[in-house]
Structure formats: C-alpha cells, structure tokens
Design an enzyme around this catalytic site. Structure first.
Site, PDB file in Angstrom:
ATOM      1  N   ASN A 209      44.946  65.815  27.569  1.00 57.02           N
ATOM      2  CA  ASN A 209      44.993  67.252  27.297  1.00 57.02           C
ATOM      3  C   ASN A 209      44.172  67.609  26.070  1.00 57.02           C
ATOM      4  O   ASN A 209      43.824  66.741  25.249  1.00 57.02           O
ATOM      5  CB  ASN A 209      46.445  67.694  27.085  1.00 57.02           C
ATOM      6  CG  ASN A 209      47.281  67.606  28.335  1.00 57.02           C
ATOM      7  OD1 ASN A 209      46.800  67.866  29.433  1.00 57.02           O
ATOM      8  ND2 ASN A 209      48.544  67.231  28.174  1.00 57.02           N
TER       9      ASN A 209
ATOM     10  N   CYS B 108      47.308  65.556  37.073  1.00 66.52           N
ATOM     11  CA  CYS B 108      46.725  66.890  37.081  1.00 66.52           C
ATOM     12  C   CYS B 108      46.177  67.136  38.474  1.00 66.52           C
ATOM     13  O   CYS B 108      45.194  66.500  38.879  1.00 66.52           O
ATOM     14  CB  CYS B 108      45.619  67.019  36.043  1.00 66.52           C
ATOM     15  SG  CYS B 108      44.747  68.601  36.129  1.00 66.52           S
ATOM     16  N   GLY B 109      46.827  68.037  39.214  1.00 69.96           N
ATOM     17  CA  GLY B 109      46.420  68.277  40.587  1.00 69.96           C
ATOM     18  C   GLY B 109      45.039  68.887  40.713  1.00 69.96           C
ATOM     19  O   GLY B 109      44.245  68.492  41.574  1.00 69.96           O
ATOM     20  N   ASN B 110      44.711  69.851  39.843  1.00 75.13           N
ATOM     21  CA  ASN B 110      43.377  70.451  39.880  1.00 75.13           C
ATOM     22  C   ASN B 110      42.314  69.439  39.466  1.00 75.13           C
ATOM     23  O   ASN B 110      41.231  69.377  40.052  1.00 75.13           O
ATOM     24  CB  ASN B 110      43.319  71.664  38.957  1.00 75.13           C
ATOM     25  CG  ASN B 110      44.130  72.831  39.483  1.00 75.13           C
ATOM     26  OD1 ASN B 110      44.235  73.035  40.677  1.00 75.13           O
ATOM     27  ND2 ASN B 110      44.708  73.602  38.575  1.00 75.13           N
TER      28      ASN B 110
ATOM     29  N   ASN C 271      56.130  72.098  31.215  1.00 77.20           N
ATOM     30  CA  ASN C 271      55.216  73.067  31.805  1.00 77.20           C
ATOM     31  C   ASN C 271      56.055  74.198  32.394  1.00 77.20           C
ATOM     32  O   ASN C 271      56.922  73.956  33.237  1.00 77.20           O
ATOM     33  CB  ASN C 271      54.387  72.414  32.914  1.00 77.20           C
ATOM     34  CG  ASN C 271      53.568  71.250  32.412  1.00 77.20           C
ATOM     35  OD1 ASN C 271      52.575  71.423  31.730  1.00 77.20           O
ATOM     36  ND2 ASN C 271      54.000  70.036  32.742  1.00 77.20           N
TER      37      ASN C 271
ATOM     38  N   ARG D 299      52.071  72.423  29.068  1.00 78.78           N
ATOM     39  CA  ARG D 299      52.381  71.578  27.923  1.00 78.78           C
ATOM     40  C   ARG D 299      51.102  70.896  27.426  1.00 78.78           C
ATOM     41  O   ARG D 299      50.364  70.298  28.188  1.00 78.78           O
ATOM     42  CB  ARG D 299      53.406  70.510  28.339  1.00 78.78           C
ATOM     43  CG  ARG D 299      53.824  69.566  27.237  1.00 78.78           C
ATOM     44  CD  ARG D 299      54.860  68.560  27.725  1.00 78.78           C
ATOM     45  NE  ARG D 299      54.335  67.659  28.737  1.00 78.78           N
ATOM     46  CZ  ARG D 299      54.979  66.578  29.180  1.00 78.78           C
ATOM     47  NH1 ARG D 299      56.191  66.277  28.720  1.00 78.78           N
ATOM     48  NH2 ARG D 299      54.439  65.813  30.110  1.00 78.78           N
TER      49      ARG D 299
ATOM     50  N   CYS E 290      47.262  75.616  37.109  1.00 80.28           N
ATOM     51  CA  CYS E 290      47.838  74.281  36.916  1.00 80.28           C
ATOM     52  C   CYS E 290      48.200  73.759  38.300  1.00 80.28           C
ATOM     53  O   CYS E 290      49.070  74.318  38.973  1.00 80.28           O
ATOM     54  CB  CYS E 290      49.073  74.349  36.014  1.00 80.28           C
ATOM     55  SG  CYS E 290      49.993  72.791  35.898  1.00 80.28           S
ATOM     56  N   GLY E 291      47.538  72.695  38.736  1.00 84.60           N
ATOM     57  CA  GLY E 291      47.732  72.193  40.091  1.00 84.60           C
ATOM     58  C   GLY E 291      49.142  71.715  40.355  1.00 84.60           C
ATOM     59  O   GLY E 291      49.747  72.058  41.390  1.00 84.60           O
TER      60      GLY E 291
END
Length: 324
Positions: free
Chosen positions: A71, A80-82, A205, A224, A232-233
């Site tokens: 991050n 992280c999905g995206n 989150n 977060r 946010c994915g």
C-alpha cells in the site's frame, strides 16, 4: 535499465514491478519506501498511486507467479482484486496463457482472460477468496458476537446495517441511502476505524453500498493503508456477497451483478459451494504508462530520472466510463 508499468483496475492505480527481471530484488524496506515515494511524486507517469504490485517467483505449487501488494503507506495487503487483474494481464501477455493461478499471501487464485467489456478495454477476471464471516479472521472485537451480518452497531451509526467479512482482506460493509453515500460519513468513519479504536486492532476496509436496482449496486471504499479510493476490488466483491445475502429480493447468488464505483464499473458473481463462498471479479486491466528506470534508482526510490511512454489506453478507458 528495467521496465515497470503504471496500471489500474477501475482507476485503482499501481506501479507494477516484475522482480524476476531485476539483478537484485528490492528488500521490503525498499519496497515500502518506493510505495510511499510514488504516492507523493508529482510526475503523472509514476505519481499518485495507491501502491505497488510486486511480481515474484511463486512460492506455492502450480502458480505461475507470486503477487505482493504494498500500500501507499508502506503496509502490505493480503490481496487486491483490481491489482490482480492487471497482474493477470501482464502475465498473460508475457507467457501467452489465458488462464492460470497466481500465488498470493493466503491462496493460489484463479485468473482468466475475458471478452472485452468495451472496445479496446483489456478485461480479466480473478477469484476473490477465501471468505470468512468469523470475526477473529478480520480481526474484529464486538462483545457477544462471533459474526456480524446485517446488524446495527450503535457505536458506529444509529441506523446503518453493517456486515463484517474477510475475503481475505478485512471488510466492514454498510448498506446506505444515497444521502449517506454522498455525505462525509464514509471518510469520517473510515478514518476513525483505522486509528486506534475498540473494534479493529489492525484497522479495516470500510465500504458503503447503495442499491441501484436488481443486481446493480454502487460501492465506495475507504481502504486501509490508502484512504478513499476510486475502487477497491475486494471491497466490491465483499459488498456483492453482503448484498446477495441480505437483500435476496434484489441480488442473488450465481447472477452477474454490475458494480459501479467512482472509477468505473466491474462485474461480480458470488458462487457458493456447500458452505463456502467465493467471488469472481471481472473488469478492466489498463496499462497507462511504460516506464524505463535504472535498477539502482528503483532501489533508491529515485523516480526523477525515468523515460515514460504513454500507452494512450486511458483515453479509451475514459470513453468506456463515459458510455456507462
């Protein structure tokens, strides 16, 4: 010189670094410093990112590569999905494979190339799992509770119904009205829950969900380690799961849900196998800049001496967003 990429999924923006191409991988302190430096940089080609996507040799059997997520504050996210969609595109294009596994902190996750959402928009899907409603997995402390699903927590808000779930990133999901979505409540509560507080010792989150219609929701997230994000994915995936569970008259398992966000749109599908859930997240995987940088400058987090090539993919992405 080495090449790194500036990428985004739903305008969730990262620098992608393949450490397998480096003579010496960056240490964790170097990665943390680079993530923090990138956030502060004024250069459009490198600045203003939500963090780093780091590609390494896999550590789990059968995976094509490992992905780590650093991050912008230097902390590490479980997933992280995206970001995973953009890593999937990178690995697909460099190996000529359209479906494979990527090693993340908690699990190997399935990714695959998908039909384009819009002309000129590379599109990939990724698996969001494992899923748990056990508060210990977030962790979340709430007396007399082992789960929180569709409950009012008066200490947080007098009327919003919250649900807590890890996917595996920890998420607190609130179903809200349009006025609540447009207010400063998300940012105010997100900051509160990511400072020392009685509920989340490691932060959380926080996502707000507005129901737009059958299988249509709008999601915004205070992430977060990042703050307010364009998307946010894992937050949109967790939000879809909570929506399907708590509003079966509008959302349903195995059905495609359109999830809009400040950065665009994704599609999600919640799958249930026995008592286990997993979510498939589908959306863009956009490369905005290809960046040449000396490896020594990467180690020093020196982003001043770069050669950046604009891919012009962002122009097509904005056409897609404007068409929604």
């Amino acid at each position: 010189m080495t090449e790194i990429l500036k990428v985004h999924g739903s305008e969730n923006t990262f620098l992608l670094i393949d450490q397998r191409n480096l003579n010496q991988p960056l240490s964790d302190p170097e990665l943390q410093h680079l993530a923090q430096t990138s956030l502060k940089s004024a250069d459009k080609a490198v600045g203003g990112t939500d963090g780093l996507l780091v590609v390494n040799q896999p550590t789990k059997e059968h995976a094509l590569a490992q992905m780590r997520v650093i991050n912008s504050d230097g902390s590490e996210a479980s997933m992280c999905g995206n970001g995973l969609r953009t890593v999937a595109r990178y690995l697909s294009e460099t190996t000529n494979q359209d479906q494979f596994l990527v090693d993340t902190i908690h699990a190997n996750l399935r990714v695959r190339k998908m039909p384009q959402l819009f002309t000129g928009i590379p599109t990939f899907s990724d698996e969001i799992s494992p899923v748990s409603f056990d508060l210990d997995t977030l962790p979340m402390a709430l007396p007399d509770h082992t789960q929180v699903i569709d409950e009012i927590i008066p200490e947080l808000h007098p009327s919003i119904h919250f649900s807590a779930v890890s996917v595996p990133n920890p998420h607190l999901i609130g179903i809200v009205t349009h006025d609540e979505m447009e207010s400063s409540l998300l940012e105010d509560l997100g900051r509160r829950l990511n400072e020392p507080n009685e509920f989340f010792s490691d932060g959380v989150n926080l996502s707000f969900v507005e129901i737009l219609g059958p299988n249509r929701i709008f999601v915004r997230t205070f992430e977060r380690g990042v703050g307010l994000t364009n998307a946010c994915g894992t937050g949109m995936s967790a939000a879809t799961l909570v929506y399907d569970l708590t509003h079966p008259e509008s959302g349903s398992f195995e059905a495609l849900t359109n999830v809009t966000n400040p950065g665009g749109i994704v599609q999600t599908t919640v799958h249930k196998n026995d008592d286990q859930y997993w979510i498939e997240l589908t959306g863009n995987a956009t490369v905005t800049f290809k960046i040449e940088i000396a490896e020594s400058d990467l180690h020093d987090a020196n982003l001043e001496n770069i050669t950046a090539t604009d891919t012009h993919e962002e122009t097509q992405y904005q056409k897609f967003v404007n068409s929604l």
